[in-house]
Scaffold this motif. Structure first.
Motif, PDB file in Angstrom:
ATOM      1  N   GLN A  34       0.842  -1.185   0.000  1.00  0.00           N
ATOM      2  CA  GLN A  34       0.000   0.000   0.000  1.00  0.00           C
ATOM      3  C   GLN A  34       0.886   1.246   0.000  1.00  0.00           C
ATOM      4  N   PHE A  35       0.350   2.339  -0.523  1.00  0.00           N
ATOM      5  CA  PHE A  35       1.112   3.579  -0.693  1.00  0.00           C
ATOM      6  C   PHE A  35       0.707   4.611   0.353  1.00  0.00           C
ATOM      7  N   GLU A  36       1.690   5.328   0.896  1.00  0.00           N
ATOM      8  CA  GLU A  36       1.441   6.489   1.745  1.00  0.00           C
ATOM      9  C   GLU A  36       2.290   7.642   1.225  1.00  0.00           C
ATOM     10  N   GLY A  37       1.682   8.785   1.054  1.00  0.00           N
ATOM     11  CA  GLY A  37       2.425   9.933   0.548  1.00  0.00           C
ATOM     12  C   GLY A  37       2.086  11.203   1.296  1.00  0.00           C
ATOM     13  N   SER A  38       3.101  12.048   1.499  1.00  0.00           N
ATOM     14  CA  SER A  38       2.911  13.343   2.159  1.00  0.00           C
ATOM     15  C   SER A  38       3.616  14.423   1.352  1.00  0.00           C
ATOM     16  N   LEU A  39       2.981  15.586   1.292  1.00  0.00           N
ATOM     17  CA  LEU A  39       3.568  16.753   0.654  1.00  0.00           C
ATOM     18  C   LEU A  39       3.348  17.938   1.584  1.00  0.00           C
ATOM     19  N   GLY A  40       4.445  18.605   1.976  1.00  0.00           N
ATOM     20  CA  GLY A  40       4.333  19.732   2.897  1.00  0.00           C
ATOM     21  C   GLY A  40       5.041  20.967   2.369  1.00  0.00           C
ATOM     22  N   TYR A  41       4.579  22.119   2.830  1.00  0.00           N
ATOM     23  CA  TYR A  41       5.191  23.397   2.447  1.00  0.00           C
ATOM     24  C   TYR A  41       5.495  24.185   3.712  1.00  0.00           C
ATOM     25  N   LEU A  42       6.723  24.720   3.797  1.00  0.00           N
ATOM     26  CA  LEU A  42       7.165  25.518   4.937  1.00  0.00           C
ATOM     27  C   LEU A  42       7.213  26.984   4.513  1.00  0.00           C
ATOM     28  N   PRO A  43       6.191  27.773   4.830  1.00  0.00           N
ATOM     29  CA  PRO A  43       6.172  29.178   4.403  1.00  0.00           C
ATOM     30  C   PRO A  43       7.289  29.965   5.078  1.00  0.00           C
TER      31      PRO A  43
ATOM     32  N   GLY B 130       0.217  21.028   4.597  1.00  0.00           N
ATOM     33  CA  GLY B 130       0.368  20.015   3.557  1.00  0.00           C
ATOM     34  C   GLY B 130      -0.819  19.095   3.436  1.00  0.00           C
ATOM     35  N   VAL B 131      -0.629  18.050   2.641  1.00  0.00           N
ATOM     36  CA  VAL B 131      -1.660  17.039   2.392  1.00  0.00           C
ATOM     37  C   VAL B 131      -1.025  15.661   2.521  1.00  0.00           C
ATOM     38  N   GLU B 132      -1.877  14.672   2.828  1.00  0.00           N
ATOM     39  CA  GLU B 132      -1.441  13.284   2.897  1.00  0.00           C
ATOM     40  C   GLU B 132      -2.474  12.395   2.216  1.00  0.00           C
ATOM     41  N   TYR B 133      -1.997  11.277   1.691  1.00  0.00           N
ATOM     42  CA  TYR B 133      -2.886  10.304   1.047  1.00  0.00           C
ATOM     43  C   TYR B 133      -2.378   8.908   1.380  1.00  0.00           C
ATOM     44  N   ARG B 134      -3.303   8.010   1.699  1.00  0.00           N
ATOM     45  CA  ARG B 134      -2.914   6.650   2.096  1.00  0.00           C
ATOM     46  C   ARG B 134      -3.892   5.641   1.514  1.00  0.00           C
ATOM     47  N   THR B 135      -3.385   4.657   0.787  1.00  0.00           N
ATOM     48  CA  THR B 135      -4.251   3.617   0.235  1.00  0.00           C
ATOM     49  C   THR B 135      -4.440   2.511   1.277  1.00  0.00           C
ATOM     50  N   LYS B 136      -5.564   1.773   1.148  1.00  0.00           N
ATOM     51  CA  LYS B 136      -5.931   0.765   2.143  1.00  0.00           C
ATOM     52  C   LYS B 136      -6.293  -0.545   1.456  1.00  0.00           C
ATOM     53  N   PRO B 137      -6.081  -1.681   2.135  1.00  0.00           N
ATOM     54  CA  PRO B 137      -6.478  -2.979   1.569  1.00  0.00           C
ATOM     55  C   PRO B 137      -7.990  -3.180   1.663  1.00  0.00           C
ATOM     56  N   ARG B 138      -8.513  -4.094   0.883  1.00  0.00           N
ATOM     57  CA  ARG B 138      -9.934  -4.464   0.934  1.00  0.00           C
ATOM     58  C   ARG B 138     -10.010  -5.953   1.233  1.00  0.00           C
ATOM     59  N   ASN B 139     -10.178  -6.296   2.507  1.00  0.00           N
ATOM     60  CA  ASN B 139     -10.100  -7.688   2.939  1.00  0.00           C
ATOM     61  C   ASN B 139     -11.427  -8.309   3.333  1.00  0.00           C
ATOM     62  N   GLN B 140     -12.459  -7.497   3.614  1.00  0.00           N
ATOM     63  CA  GLN B 140     -13.696  -8.011   4.202  1.00  0.00           C
ATOM     64  C   GLN B 140     -14.898  -7.827   3.286  1.00  0.00           C
ATOM     65  N   ARG B 141     -15.738  -8.856   3.221  1.00  0.00           N
ATOM     66  CA  ARG B 141     -17.017  -8.712   2.524  1.00  0.00           C
ATOM     67  C   ARG B 141     -17.984  -7.849   3.335  1.00  0.00           C
ATOM     68  N   PHE B 142     -17.789  -7.825   4.636  1.00  0.00           N
ATOM     69  CA  PHE B 142     -18.661  -7.091   5.552  1.00  0.00           C
ATOM     70  C   PHE B 142     -18.749  -5.609   5.201  1.00  0.00           C
ATOM     71  N   THR B 143     -17.638  -5.018   4.770  1.00  0.00           N
ATOM     72  CA  THR B 143     -17.626  -3.574   4.530  1.00  0.00           C
ATOM     73  C   THR B 143     -16.531  -3.196   3.540  1.00  0.00           C
ATOM     74  N   ASP B 144     -16.781  -2.154   2.795  1.00  0.00           N
ATOM     75  CA  ASP B 144     -15.728  -1.564   1.971  1.00  0.00           C
ATOM     76  C   ASP B 144     -14.730  -0.852   2.876  1.00  0.00           C
ATOM     77  N   GLU B 145     -13.551  -0.594   2.337  1.00  0.00           N
ATOM     78  CA  GLU B 145     -12.563   0.210   3.057  1.00  0.00           C
ATOM     79  C   GLU B 145     -11.997   1.236   2.092  1.00  0.00           C
ATOM     80  N   SER B 146     -12.028   2.493   2.496  1.00  0.00           N
ATOM     81  CA  SER B 146     -11.660   3.590   1.606  1.00  0.00           C
ATOM     82  C   SER B 146     -10.225   4.036   1.846  1.00  0.00           C
ATOM     83  N   ASN B 147      -9.636   4.638   0.818  1.00  0.00           N
ATOM     84  CA  ASN B 147      -8.353   5.307   0.988  1.00  0.00           C
ATOM     85  C   ASN B 147      -8.551   6.558   1.838  1.00  0.00           C
TER      86      ASN B 147
END
Length: 327
Positions: free
Chosen positions: A249-258, A267-284
């Motif tokens: 899975q991917f994790e990314g961060s981008l920051g700015y120091l004014p 800054g912003v961050e983004y993280r992908t997640k696995p989908r292992n369960q039929r019970f529920t979806d899992e979002s990034n």
């Protein structure tokens, strides 16, 4: 089948390498050869570092010689980094001849849930980081709707180890700081975990993180690859009836120091997640954050977070707050 085997083998290799490096580098005769001389590295500060010239025992053990901000913030899993992503940073401000440490409290409040997180981490010789954190994940009224009881709480313990392989996040070279790490996670409630289709109450992650600050333009970039099968970072177990294998899975961060406010990073961050369960979806996951290093001993982080679907409830958005002290 071959892909699953390959992922599992990669995870085991990363986990074993992290453990071997952690113990090996801590041996005294190895430290002299393995640790870089951070005292001579160019220091890029994010604000007033508040260093003391005293020669107390505390200052000997925790010399605080690294630049402010280079210990990062604290993630939900207790490792140094951003709020959602783990970075290659080593906790605290100790040089290669000393130790550093940090304590944190974090609070996340989204549409149907909230999570509190407390923990501590220690950095050894600017090379090894050891961390522990406990998550109190509260379902509030949503617990009754899920059939597990009003205000039901999940508890997750996370112990982590990270080793800096090479590079320094804030020197004046183009070489990034690179670290390898592993986390062991334990969820306290096997009954509910298995009820929702998770296979295990215990699991482990392994990751490779690359982090670099470019001081001339004030840009911080992190890229992390994590091998995991944790459901919602482990809050609802590991693996599932849909998939029980490790995947990258991917994790990314981008920051700015004014430049107009030293010590501030947005800054912003983004993280992908696995989908292992039929019970529920899992979002990034996604967040927009601002963090202010008042000095080395106090850092405050606020963020807007978007966590998508958690345990069948969609559109989980809200805010994140974290306070961290470092030495």
């Amino acid at each position: 089948m071959n892909h699953s085997l390959s992922s599992a083998q990669t995870f085991r290799s990363l986990f074993s390498l992290t453990a071997a490096l952690s113990f090996g580098i801590l041996l005294p005769d190895r430290i002299a050869h393995a640790a870089d001389n951070t005292a001579n590295a160019p220091q890029v500060t994010l604000g007033n570092d508040g260093n003391s010239n005293g020669q107390s025992l505390f200052r000997t053990l925790f010399d605080g010689q690294r630049a402010i901000g280079t210990g990062g913030m604290t993630s939900l899993e207790g490792s140094s980094g951003g709020g959602l992503a783990t970075w290659a940073t080593i906790s605290g401000y100790g040089s290669d001849k000393s130790a550093g440490m940090a304590f944190h409290y974090s609070y996340v409040n989204v549409t149907n849930y909230w999570d509190q997180n407390v923990g501590a981490s220690i950095g050894l010789f600017d090379r090894v980081e050891l961390s522990y954190t406990h998550n109190f994940f509260q379902t509030r009224a949503t617990g009754a709707k899920l059939g597990i009881g009003n205000g039901y709480q999940f508890d997750l313990d996370v112990a982590g180890a990270k080793v800096r392989l090479f590079g320094h996040v804030a020197d004046n070279t183009l070489i990034p700081q690179v670290a390898i790490g592993a986390m062991y996670k334990h969820d306290s409630d096997g009954r509910i975990i298995h009820m929702v289709g998770s296979k295990h109450t215990d699991g482990a992650d392994a990751y490779l993180a690359v982090t670099k600050l470019f001081p001339k333009v004030g840009i911080l970039i992190d890229t992390t690859v994590r091998f995991t099968k944790a459901n919602q970072w482990g809050i609802i177990g590991f693996g599932g009836d849909l998939d029980n294998n490790y995947h990258a899975q991917f994790e990314g961060s981008l920051g700015y120091l004014p430049p107009f406010l030293p010590g501030l990073i947005v800054g912003v961050e983004y993280r992908t997640k696995p989908r292992n369960q039929r019970f529920t979806d899992e979002s990034n996951w996604f967040d927009v954050y601002t963090s202010y290093f008042i000095n080395k001993h106090l850092n405050i982080t606020l963020a807007y977070v978007s966590l998508g679907t958690i345990a069948t409830f969609k559109n989980q958005t809200g805010f994140y707050f974290s306070a961290q002290t470092g030495f």
